[in-house]
Structure formats: structure tokens, C-alpha cells
Design a protein around this motif. Structure first.
Motif, PDB file in Angstrom:
ATOM      1  N   THR A 188      51.993  37.277  46.095  1.00 24.42           N
ATOM      2  CA  THR A 188      51.512  36.369  47.135  1.00 24.42           C
ATOM      3  C   THR A 188      50.254  37.003  47.704  1.00 24.42           C
ATOM      4  O   THR A 188      50.327  38.027  48.367  1.00 24.42           O
ATOM      5  N   THR A 189      49.085  36.407  47.479  1.00 24.16           N
ATOM      6  CA  THR A 189      47.836  37.110  47.789  1.00 24.16           C
ATOM      7  C   THR A 189      46.703  36.134  48.025  1.00 24.16           C
ATOM      8  O   THR A 189      46.725  35.004  47.554  1.00 24.16           O
ATOM      9  N   THR A 190      45.762  36.577  48.797  1.00 26.51           N
ATOM     10  CA  THR A 190      44.500  35.841  48.941  1.00 26.51           C
ATOM     11  C   THR A 190      43.392  36.495  48.138  1.00 26.51           C
ATOM     12  O   THR A 190      42.329  35.915  47.968  1.00 26.51           O
ATOM     13  N   ARG A 191      43.636  37.707  47.692  1.00 22.50           N
ATOM     14  CA  ARG A 191      42.658  38.431  46.907  1.00 22.50           C
ATOM     15  C   ARG A 191      43.379  39.466  46.062  1.00 22.50           C
ATOM     16  O   ARG A 191      44.353  40.063  46.504  1.00 22.50           O
ATOM     17  N   ILE A 192      42.919  39.656  44.860  1.00 22.10           N
ATOM     18  CA  ILE A 192      43.503  40.696  44.003  1.00 22.10           C
ATOM     19  C   ILE A 192      42.680  41.959  44.182  1.00 22.10           C
ATOM     20  O   ILE A 192      41.550  42.054  43.701  1.00 22.10           O
ATOM     21  N   VAL A 193      43.223  42.922  44.904  1.00 25.83           N
ATOM     22  CA  VAL A 193      42.530  44.185  45.153  1.00 25.83           C
ATOM     23  C   VAL A 193      43.052  45.274  44.228  1.00 25.83           C
ATOM     24  O   VAL A 193      42.278  46.055  43.681  1.00 25.83           O
ATOM     25  N   ILE A 194      44.369  45.319  44.045  1.00 27.73           N
ATOM     26  CA  ILE A 194      44.964  46.327  43.171  1.00 27.73           C
ATOM     27  C   ILE A 194      45.847  45.630  42.157  1.00 27.73           C
ATOM     28  O   ILE A 194      46.304  44.497  42.368  1.00 27.73           O
ATOM     29  N   GLU A 195      46.073  46.315  41.065  1.00 28.80           N
ATOM     30  CA  GLU A 195      46.984  45.805  40.054  1.00 28.80           C
ATOM     31  C   GLU A 195      47.790  46.981  39.495  1.00 28.80           C
ATOM     32  O   GLU A 195      47.320  48.126  39.498  1.00 28.80           O
ATOM     33  N   PRO A 196      49.026  46.734  39.048  1.00 33.82           N
ATOM     34  CA  PRO A 196      49.842  47.825  38.500  1.00 33.82           C
ATOM     35  C   PRO A 196      49.157  48.466  37.303  1.00 33.82           C
ATOM     36  O   PRO A 196      48.557  47.783  36.464  1.00 33.82           O
ATOM     37  N   HIS A 197      49.215  49.767  37.264  1.00 33.31           N
ATOM     38  CA  HIS A 197      48.538  50.485  36.181  1.00 33.31           C
ATOM     39  C   HIS A 197      49.548  51.208  35.278  1.00 33.31           C
ATOM     40  O   HIS A 197      49.534  51.068  34.052  1.00 33.31           O
ATOM     41  N   GLN A 255      46.142  50.640  40.516  1.00 32.95           N
ATOM     42  CA  GLN A 255      44.714  50.955  40.418  1.00 32.95           C
ATOM     43  C   GLN A 255      43.890  49.860  41.096  1.00 32.95           C
ATOM     44  O   GLN A 255      44.170  48.667  40.944  1.00 32.95           O
ATOM     45  N   LYS A 256      42.910  50.287  41.854  1.00 36.57           N
ATOM     46  CA  LYS A 256      42.025  49.331  42.521  1.00 36.57           C
ATOM     47  C   LYS A 256      41.112  48.667  41.496  1.00 36.57           C
ATOM     48  O   LYS A 256      40.488  49.343  40.675  1.00 36.57           O
ATOM     49  N   LEU A 257      41.064  47.343  41.570  1.00 38.24           N
ATOM     50  CA  LEU A 257      40.154  46.615  40.685  1.00 38.24           C
ATOM     51  C   LEU A 257      38.705  46.910  41.070  1.00 38.24           C
ATOM     52  O   LEU A 257      38.394  47.048  42.257  1.00 38.24           O
ATOM     53  N   PRO A 258      37.795  46.989  40.119  1.00 41.86           N
ATOM     54  CA  PRO A 258      36.372  47.130  40.465  1.00 41.86           C
ATOM     55  C   PRO A 258      35.941  45.972  41.368  1.00 41.86           C
ATOM     56  O   PRO A 258      36.431  44.843  41.258  1.00 41.86           O
ATOM     57  N   SER A 259      35.025  46.253  42.252  1.00 41.61           N
ATOM     58  CA  SER A 259      34.588  45.251  43.229  1.00 41.61           C
ATOM     59  C   SER A 259      34.085  43.987  42.542  1.00 41.61           C
ATOM     60  O   SER A 259      34.333  42.865  43.002  1.00 41.61           O
ATOM     61  N   VAL A 260      33.383  44.169  41.446  1.00 34.32           N
ATOM     62  CA  VAL A 260      32.839  43.009  40.740  1.00 34.32           C
ATOM     63  C   VAL A 260      33.969  42.117  40.244  1.00 34.32           C
ATOM     64  O   VAL A 260      33.885  40.878  40.321  1.00 34.32           O
ATOM     65  N   GLU A 261      35.040  42.701  39.751  1.00 33.06           N
ATOM     66  CA  GLU A 261      36.166  41.904  39.265  1.00 33.06           C
ATOM     67  C   GLU A 261      36.846  41.169  40.404  1.00 33.06           C
ATOM     68  O   GLU A 261      37.303  40.028  40.236  1.00 33.06           O
ATOM     69  N   LEU A 294      43.280  55.014  43.450  1.00 35.00           N
ATOM     70  CA  LEU A 294      44.693  54.915  43.075  1.00 35.00           C
ATOM     71  C   LEU A 294      45.567  54.972  44.315  1.00 35.00           C
ATOM     72  O   LEU A 294      45.226  55.616  45.310  1.00 35.00           O
ATOM     73  N   VAL A 295      46.680  54.297  44.219  1.00 37.86           N
ATOM     74  CA  VAL A 295      47.710  54.396  45.227  1.00 37.86           C
ATOM     75  C   VAL A 295      49.044  54.384  44.473  1.00 37.86           C
ATOM     76  O   VAL A 295      49.213  53.637  43.501  1.00 37.86           O
ATOM     77  N   ALA A 296      49.946  55.248  44.880  1.00 38.23           N
ATOM     78  CA  ALA A 296      51.240  55.365  44.200  1.00 38.23           C
ATOM     79  C   ALA A 296      52.357  54.991  45.163  1.00 38.23           C
ATOM     80  O   ALA A 296      52.312  55.332  46.345  1.00 38.23           O
TER      81      ALA A 296
END
Length: 991
Positions: free
Chosen positions: A11-20, A368-374, A355-357
Motif C-alpha cells: 500500500t503506497t503512494t511511491r515506491i522508494v524501497i524494494e526487497p533485495h 534497497q532504495k530505488l534510484p531516484s530516477v526510477e 540499504l535498510v534491514a
């Protein structure tokens, strides 16, 4: 084999991080669970995750950051690589403190501190310090300043120690002079807060040196952060701030009786501290003062971390990201399901952490944080344009994104909005982009191929919008998309079409008009920029196309008449067919094509009723000049005259002078007398080409040549005087005819005559001024023209030029009866016989006229003193009444006697002065000077004896040698007798 990852629907308004990647602790130990977690990047750019367990074991894991994971929607995650493990104690690992600068890991377990290498290659070494440690933290310094004191103290460490007020060495620690690595720690043990330095001498030799002890606050300290010189501690009672310098403590605020345990988090990026009260986060500075707003979380949380602009919290199997600036939740990710128990989160403690664990009891998941451009691309795909721009501005403010990329995103958003049929918002974003080229808009206006096709950059941006197409196609495709989305929604399929367009489908013509209007606005703004010539040509030419499409005639004419880069070849056919001849004429004129421009204005003047708009401003100008012309013709003539005023093409000017003069003689004069052209016209050619009926044009042109251009051509002066004289004769005859008409008709006729003239002054006045001021015309030729007319004053001026004084006096005295002018002329002659001649004319006018006794008396009254009384008496007529002349004659006689006696007085005074001067000279020459042997020269002090000497008028005596040197004008005293004359008193003259 990759492991499967549980549900990832976010549930999100923006994808900032994704499971790595992830790590399952149960595969290594089934009897223990995760107690603590830490993540760091070492000096060799290796990222390590440290996992502490309840059984006292420390694991090190490594994520493969080079691996690109595509499991946002998938269920497969790569595994975290297991590196090593080390057993610390049999008690839980309560805290893990990574010391990357020392390549060590500090572990709190069983109330004691242990030290191990960062790669866990050696056994854990217990540091010699009393047990009972509950909390430990490291001193954090802004700008990564060194924290170690090392006892080999440098100047900065001395300063810190001076703040602490000295330090104490305990537990066998000794002071050494050599430097070695270390860091400063704060330890809570019981009721004491101890500041110590960790001194690492070698791999197996480390110790703690006590620097200062501070009485701690009441209550059990469960969390602590040390920032600069302030230590923030949290207890069940609340949060307090302790100064490591003074040891003083102060309460930041108290916690309610029923609340979650206190938690602190150093926000390294902002250099602030986050204090948690249940589900509210309060950010304070190093002085404990709140800054900014509070963060309100959705639920109570288990742990908190930091990632870039976001605060990361975990609770109840979910990881949530909140923006630190505005406090909004930007992303929620479930990772373990509900009821999984307490969770732990860890993040890299530096500004560039990616990174955040998150750990549950038996599982560790690395995000892992998505690159800003993505992130920006993802927002744009979801048509969240405001969110994308907000993110880019935030990144640019933080220095993580360049202004060029911000401009790039504005342009990308603009194109997406344009294809979504939001033309006004699209252009607003185009204008905010500093890197967007105007040529990128050209394909939307003119179909390829065209003159500017090669200027269009082949930049598809991020491939989020279709390729450029004419606006008509964009509108048609957009309407088709809306229609298709309507069918899909009725079928229950969700679409991302704008709800406003879906609920209120727009009209094609309105959309097209809006598109053209706003693209025109963009091109208008581009005209103010510095562009290449080819791009400027495209901007102006296509802007003219857009104006034509909306029939904005005023804008078309304004653009065409201003400095522009329009390509005439691209526009003239369109303007001719559409009937916008005024715009075409303005365009020709701006490009220097004067011949074509004036030809169009001539055509418009001929067909003014159907081809021209009325221009109130120009109409007023024409009417103010005294000409009541039809507005359309006047406007055409005025515009043509503007062009001809700057042209040096004589043939073109003379070719069109006639029809302009027919409409407005004033405009014709302005064309001929313009000083805007570089090469002036030939006077002979101009005079020959002027219509003989347009006399005032000729006169105004000749006046300009003579008065403004300082022309000294005698032929032109004579021509001008003859023309004025002829007009003056006609005007005089017209006035005589008018006197015989009724008074009402006379007023109307005079009014019409005045209104039709381009001059403000009457022609006779202009003739008289010119005849008096110019010396270059032929007076005899002019006199021959006006000889039989009644222009007596003009004749007098001409006779004066010819030196015929008698005729001038006759005209002034007898014809015009202007006594003052006659007397003034006699004064100019300067001879007494002139007054006598004038007196004779007054007394004997001849031609049967009566004597002008009043004028004669006036003459005698004003100038009788300068006349010979005998001659006056001889001239006086016996018929002249004695009472008129008696008083004047007596005054004249008295004046003669007075002048005679005055002359005698002056004569006698002159003789007296002469006699006085003679006597003074005689006195000076008869003076004697006695010189003896003691007499000295007043200049050189030499004895005179028998030498030659000289004496000056001021009685100074010098030898002849000094006299030759001084000269005869300057004495020894420095007085110059030629400049400062010495006057000695006499019997008549005295000073």
C-alpha cells in the motif's frame, strides 16, 4: 536456489524501497532468535549486516548489491550471503555498535562490553570495565570530525578534554605518548553516566579510559544518543538532555504514565534526534529544542531507522516510510504478516545509505532504495505528476539531483500532460524547464518534413509518451483514448484516464483552441531567449501560423511589425490567400522589402472600404494635422509613409509620393523631409516630381532644405521666395473677395482655408520672415512678381535689399502710414538727412494727399535734437498750425543751446587737465637729486660715487648696472609702473 518471499503487495503512494535479499536464521540455528541488528559499509566499500541473537551469537551477512532484483511483484528473493559467526556470551546480544573507522564491532551483552574485528576473524574480547552496563552509545560529531582522543592528544582533543575538565585514568590504564586508534563512548551503569575512551592498541589489546563520570537522571535509562556535546537519554519517566561538559541535566519533556518504552534515533542526515512518544515522533536539535513538525505514525512501532529523506519504522509485520519534511507516509510494505512479534530495523548511519534491514524472530530482510530516477519514472507512469515534481525538487534541494535533471523532468511532465490534453499545465512545465529546446515543439505545429525538421532533437526522454505529432492528431488520439477508457470502465476495467475528462468529455474544437493558444504562449516566451538564428526563425514563423489559426489579427500584425525572424517565403502565400494583407505588408517592411510593402499599402488605400480596419490612433493623428480623410486611406498612407521615411530608394519614394500626397499632404512632407534615411534625396528630382497643384508640399520641402539643412543654393532660395510670393498674392486676393461675401460664409471659408493648410502661420507672415532673414534670393525677380500687387510691406523689404531708401520710406510712411517703422528705418540708415527726407514726405505727401502734421510732430519730438533747426524751419509748411509745432521747436532750440554749452564745458575741462599734466611733468623734470660718497645703490648697495645712476618715480635710486638689469618699468621695490601707475597730486587732479 533462491528462496521464496512472502506477500509483497504494497500500500503506497511511491515506491522508494524494494526487497533485495533475505536471510533465514533457522537454517543456521533452530534454537535462537534475532535480538539486535546493525548494518554498515566498511572502508573497502563492503556492506555488512550484523545479526545478534538471544543465544549470544553474532552473525555477519553480506548483500550482493550488484545483483538487480526484479521481485517487486515477484516472490523470489536472493539470499544474504553468510560470512562468519562468533560466540560472544550465553546471554542475548543487546546492542551492536559498529566502529567502521577502527574496523571493530562493539557488542553489549550480559552487562559487559566486548570487542571483535569487523570481519569476525577473532574471538570476542571482553573490555575491562565493571559489569552492569545497560546502554552504550558513541559520540557523534558533525562533518565526521575525529572522536578519538588516543592519549597521544592533538589540539582538537585537548580542546575537548578541556571542556570535560580533565580526565581520570582507571582500571590499570596508563597514559602513553604514542598515538593509537580510539573513540569516545558514553556508558550507563546503574546511576552513573560514564564517558570513556576506547583505546585500541593492537588486535587483542584494547582498554577503556574513563574521562568523566556524571550523575545520571532518575529512572532506568533504556535508550541514549550522544550528539556533539549533548547526551539525550530516555527513561520510563521521559527524555532528558545531559551536557557532557558541565554535567548538568534538563528535562526535555515527560512521558505519560501509560506509554510505550522510550526510543531515540539519531537522524544523521539532518543532524537531529527523533524522540518517540507512542506513535508520535518529535524531532529536536542538539540543544533539545523541537524543530519542524511532528511525525505521526499509523501505529505504535517496534523499531525506527533512517533512509535518505525518510524515517523507517516497523511494527506488526509492516515497514513504513515517512517523509521527514512533511510527515506523510509515502510507502507501506508488509514483510512478515500479522502477529509475528517484535521486529528490529537497522539502517546505514551515513548520508548516502541505500540499504535498510528488517528482522523478525528468525528472518532478516534487506531492502534497497530505488534510484531516484526510477522513483520518478514510477510516479510518472502512475500520472502522479505533482509527486514526481515534488520528489525532484526535494532531491535538488538536498543536492542529490542537478538542475538540469529537474528541467528534464519538467519537460517530461509537460509532454505527458500535453498528450493527456492538459495543454495549459503542459506549457507551464515547459516554461519551468531550462534545458528544453523550442524546436521540440515544432513537430506539434507543422508536419514533417519541413524546413526545421533537422533541428528537432531526437530525444524520446524516458519513452513514457508517444512521439511528437501535429496538435490535431494529438487531440484526436486523446479523445479516442478517453472514449476507449469509457468502454473499459463500463466493462469493469480500471484505467488511468483523467477523471475530469472521463466525467466531462471535452469538445474537439475547444481542445484544439486551447492547444494552439498555450503553444503560442510557450513560443512567445521563447522569443525572449537567446536562440540560434535557425531556431528563432522557426519560433517566429510557426507562431505566425498559430496566430493565423486563431485569427488573432492584432497579434499577427504586432509580430510582423516588430523585430522578428519570420521566414517570408513560408508565410506570404498563406497570408495572401487568407487576405491578411496588412500583416504581409508589415512583414515585408520588417524584412526590408520596402517596395513590396508600399505596393500592398497602395492597394489597400485603393480598396480601403473592404480591406482595412479603422485605426483610431492613426485617425486621430491625421485629423489633428488638419486633414479630414477617410480612415482607411489615411491609415494606409501613414503606414506607407513610415516605410518611405526610412528608405533611401529615391525612385521608390517618388513613385509613391503622389498617392500619399493625394491622401495627406502632411504625410508626403514627412516622407520628403525625413532625417531617418541614410542618403538624402536629390532636391532637383524631388522638386520636379512634386505636383504643381501641391504648392504647400513644395514650400514645406524648400523651407526644410533652407532652414533645417542649411542649404545656400540661391536658386532654391529664389524659388522658395517666388512660391511664397505667389501664394501670398492669391491669399490676399482671396481675402478681398471674402470681404464682399456674407459674414457667415466668410467665417466658414476662412475656417476651411485654415484647416486645409499644413502650416500654422499665414503665408504672408512666412514670406515677410523669409525676405528679411535670407540674403540669397534674387530680390528683383521677386519684386517683378509682386510689383502690381498690394503687398506693400513685402515691397518695402525688397526695396531695402536693393538700397532704394526713398522708396522704402515712401511705402512705410505714406502707403502703410507706419511712422514707427519709418523712423526705425531712418535710424538704421544713420544719417540726419534721412530724418529730413522723412519730414519732407510727411509735410508734402504729394498725389493729392493732405500733409501728415501729426506724424511730422512725432518725428520732431523723437529726433528733433539731431536735426538742423534752420533746415527744419525751411521745411515747415506755412499752412502748419503754429500751436502744433511751437513747443517742439522751442525744445529743439533749447537742446541745441544745451549741446553747445555742454561742448564748451568739456573743452575747457580738457584744457585744464592738459595744463595740469604739463605742470606735473615740469615738476618731475626739475627735481634735483644729491649724491655724495656715502650714497648707496638701493639694489646692490654699492657706493655710487661718480657712477651713472637712475631714479624711479617712487624715489628709489639704483646704479646704472642695476638699472639695466631691472629695466625702466619695475623699481627695486617690485612696483611695475606700467601696471600700477603712480599718480602724484596736482592742482586739478588729486588722489
Amino acid at each position: 536456489m533462491a528462496a521464496k518471499f512472502e506477500p509483497t503487495t504494497a500500500t503506497t503512494t511511491r515506491i522508494v524501497i524494494e526487497p533485495h535479499s533475505q536471510f533465514d536464521l533457522s537454517t543456521h540455528s533452530r534454537t535462537t532468535t534475532v535480538r539486535s541488528l546493525a548494518i554498515t559499509t566498511l572502508s573497502n566499500n563492503r556492506t555488512i549486516l550484523y545479526v545478534g541473537t538471544h543465544s549470544g551469537t553474532l552473525f555477519s551477512l553480506s548483500p550482493n548489491l550488484n545483483h538487480t532484483n526484479s521481485s517487486q511483484n515477484g516472490t523470489v528473493l536472493q539470499k544474504l550471503s553468510f560470512l562468519r559467526s562468533v560466540s560472544v556470551t550465553n546471554s542475548p546480544v543487546d546492542a551492536i555498535l559498529v566502529l567502521p573507522d577502527l574496523e571493530k564491532v562493539l557488542i553489549l551483552s550480559d552487562g559487559s562490553l566486548f570487542l571483535v574485528d569487523s570481519d569476525l576473524s577473532n574471538r570476542a574480547v571482553r573490555l575491562g570495565f565493571s559489569k552492569g552496563i545497560s546502554v552504550v552509545t558513541r559520540r557523534r560529531m558533525r562533518n565526521n570530525e575525529s572522536e578519538g582522543l588516543g592519549l597521544g592528544l592533538d589540539s582538537s582533543n585537548h580542546k575537548f578534554l578541556h571542556k570535560l575538565g580533565g580526565f581520570i585514568v582507571k582500571d590499570g590504564g596508563e597514559s602513553h605518548s604514542e598515538g593509537f586508534g580510539g573513540c569516545v563512548l558514553a556508558i550507563v551503569t546503574g546511576k552513573r553516566l560514564v564517558i570513556v575512551e576506547l583505546v585500541v592498541k593492537d588486535v587483542n589489546n584494547a582498554s577503556l579510559v574513563v574521562l568523566k563520570e556524571i550523575q545520571c537522571v532518575d529512572g532506568v535509562v533504556s535508550t541514549m544518543v550522544w550528539i556533539d556535546d549533548s547526551i539525550v537519554v530516555g527513561t520510563a519517566n521521559g527524555y532528558s538532555l545531559i551536557s557532557c561538559v558541565s554535567g548538568q541535566s534538563s528535562v526535555i519533556f515527560s512521558l505519560p504514565d501509560v506509554s510505550r518504552p522510550p526510543r531515540l534515533k539519531l537522524l544523521y542526515r539532518d543532524w537531529r534526534v527523533l524522540l518517540l512518544v507512542d506513535n508520535v515522533g518529535i524531532i529536536v536539535d542538539e540543544q533539545g529544542q523541537p524543530v519542524g513538525g511532528s511525525l505521526v505514525f499509523r501505529h505504535g512501532l517496534d523499531s525506527v531507522g533512517e533512509l535518505s529523506f525518510y524515517v523507517v519504522v516497523v511494527s506488526d509485520g509492516k515497514i513504513e516510510l515517512y517523509n521527514k519534511k512533511h510527515g506523510g507516509c509515502v510507502q507501506v510494505l508488509p514483510f512478515g504478516g500479522e502477529g509475528i512479534g517484535p521486529c528490529v530495523v537497522a539502517s546505514e548511519e551515513d548520508r548516502g545509505g541505500k540499504l535498510v534491514a528488517v528482522a523478525t524472530a528468525t528472518k532478516v530482510v534487506c531492502y534497497q532504495k530505488l534510484p531516484s530516477v526510477e522513483q520518478i519514472k514510477d510516479l510518472l507512469r502512475k500520472k502522479n505528476y505533482k509527486g514526481a515534481i515534488s520528489l525532484v525538487e526535494e532531491l535538488e534541494y538536498e543536492g542529490e539531483m542537478s538542475k538540469d535533471l529537474l528541467s528534464f523532468v519538467h519537460a517530461q511532465v509537460g509532454f505527458l500532460l500535453l498528450f493527456d490534453l492538459h495543454f495549459e499545465e503542459a506549457v507551464d512545465h515547459f516554461l519551468l524547464s531550462e534545458t528544453m529546446q523550442p524546436s521540440e515543439i515544432f513537430p506539434f505545429i507543422m508536419r514533417d518534413p519541413n524546413r526545421w525538421s533537422l533541428l528537432v532533437p531526437r530525444n524520446r526522454y524516458w519513452g513514457l509518451h508517444p512521439p511528437p505529432a501535429p496538435l490535431e492528431d494529438v487531440v484526436d488520439d486523446g479523445l479516442m483514448t478517453i472514449q476507449r477508457a469509457s468502454f473499459l470502465r463500463k466493462a469493469g476495467v480500471e484505467t488511468i484516464v483523467d477523471n475530469d475528462h472521463f466525467l466531462n468529455p471535452p469538445n474537439r474544437s475547444d481542445l484544439l483552441e486551447s492547444a494552439i493558444k498555450n503553444i503560442s504562449r510557450y513560443l512567445e516566451a521563447c522569443r525572449e531567449k537567446q536562440l540560434m538564428q535557425s531556431v528563432s526563425e522557426g519560433v517566429d514563423t510557426l507562431l505566425m501560423y498559430l496566430y493565423r489559426a486563431l485569427n488573432r489579427v492584432e497579434d499577427m500584425e504586432r509580430l510582423a511589425s516588430s523585430t522578428n525572424w519570420c521566414v517570408v517565403e513560408e508565410l506570404e502565400h498563406m497570408l495572401e490567400e487568407s487576405g491578411h494583407l496588412r500583416t504581409l505588408a508589415f512583414l515585408y517592411a520588417s524584412k526590408g522589402m520596402s517596395s513590396k510593402a508600399v505596393a500592398i499599402w497602395r492597394i489597400l488605400a485603393r480598396n480601403y472600404s473592404s480591406s482595412l480596419r479603422k485605426d483610431p490612433a492613426l485617425e486621430t493623428i491625421i485629423q489633428d494635422s488638419g486633414e479630414n480623410l477617410i480612415s482607411g486611406k489615411a491609415i494606409a498612407a501613414a503606414e506607407a509613409s513610415k516605410i518611405l521615411e526610412e528608405s533611401s530608394d529615391q525612385d521608390l519614394i517618388l513613385q509613391h509620393l503622389g498617392w500619399i500626397a493625394d491622401i495627406s499632404q502632411l504625410l508626403a512632407v514627412e516622407v520628403l523631409t525625413s532625417d531617418k534615411r541614410e542618403i538624402q534625396l536629390s532636391p532637383d528630382e524631388v522638386i520636379t516630381s512634386i505636383d504643381p497643384q501641391k504648392v504647400e508640399i513644395l514650400q514645406r520641402y524648400l523651407q526644410w532644405l533652407i532652414e533645417d539643412q542649411d542649404c545656400f543654393d540661391t536658386q532654391l532660395h529664389t524659388l522658395y521666395s517666388l512660391s511664397l510670393a505667389k501664394s501670398a498674392i492669391e491669399a490676399f486676393e482671396f481675402e478681398n473677395i471674402s470681404e464682399n461675401l456674407a459674414s457667415g460664409n466668410t467665417e466658414r471659408t476662412n475656417l476651411a482655408t485654415l484647416r486645409n493648410s499644413i502650416f500654422q502661420t499665414p503665408v504672408r507672415e512666412r514670406l515677410q520672415i523669409f525676405l528679411q532673414s535670407s540674403d540669397l534670393y534674387d530680390p528683383e525677380e521677386v519684386l517683378d512678381l509682386i510689383e502690381g500687387s498690394e503687398l506693400w510691406l513685402e515691397k518695402a523689404i525688397l526695396y531695402r535689399r536693393l538700397g532704394q531708401e526713398t522708396l522704402v520710406l515712401q511705402i512705410l510712411a505714406l502707403k502703410l502710414e507706419d511712422s514707427e517703422a519709418a523712423e526705425q528705418y531712418c535710424a538704421e540708415i544713420g544719417r540726419a538727412d534721412a530724418y529730413m527726407q522723412l519730414l519732407d514726405m510727411y509735410l508734402d505727401p504729394q498725389d493729392g494727399k493732405d500733409p501728415m502734421f501729426t506724424a511730422a510732430v512725432r518725428l520732431l519730438h523723437n529726433h528733433g535734437e539731431s536735426l538742423d533747426p534752420l533746415q527744419v524751419l525751411e521745411k515747415l509748411s506755412p499752412d502748419m498750425p503754429l500751436q502744433l509745432a511751437s513747443e517742439t521747436l522751442l525744445r529743439m532750440f533749447r537742446a541745441r543751446v544745451h549741446h553747445h554749452r555742454q561742448g564748451q564745458i568739456v573743452h575747457n575741462l580738457s584744457r585744464a587737465v592738459d595744463i595740469d599734466a604739463r605742470l606735473s611733468r615740469l615738476d618731475e623734470r626739475s627735481r634735483n637729486v644729491q649724491i655724495n660718497d656715502e650714497s648707496l645703490c638701493d639694489s646692490c648697495n654699492a657706493r655710487l660715487g661718480t657712477k651713472l645712476f637712475a631714479m624711479y618715480p617712487d624715489d628709489t635710486v639704483v646704479c646704472y648696472k642695476c638699472y639695466r638689469r631691472q629695466g625702466e618699468s619695475v623699481s627695486v621695490s617690485g612696483r611695475n609702473f606700467k601696471e600700477d601707475i603712480l599718480i602724484k597730486p596736482g592742482w586739478l587732479v588729486s588722489r
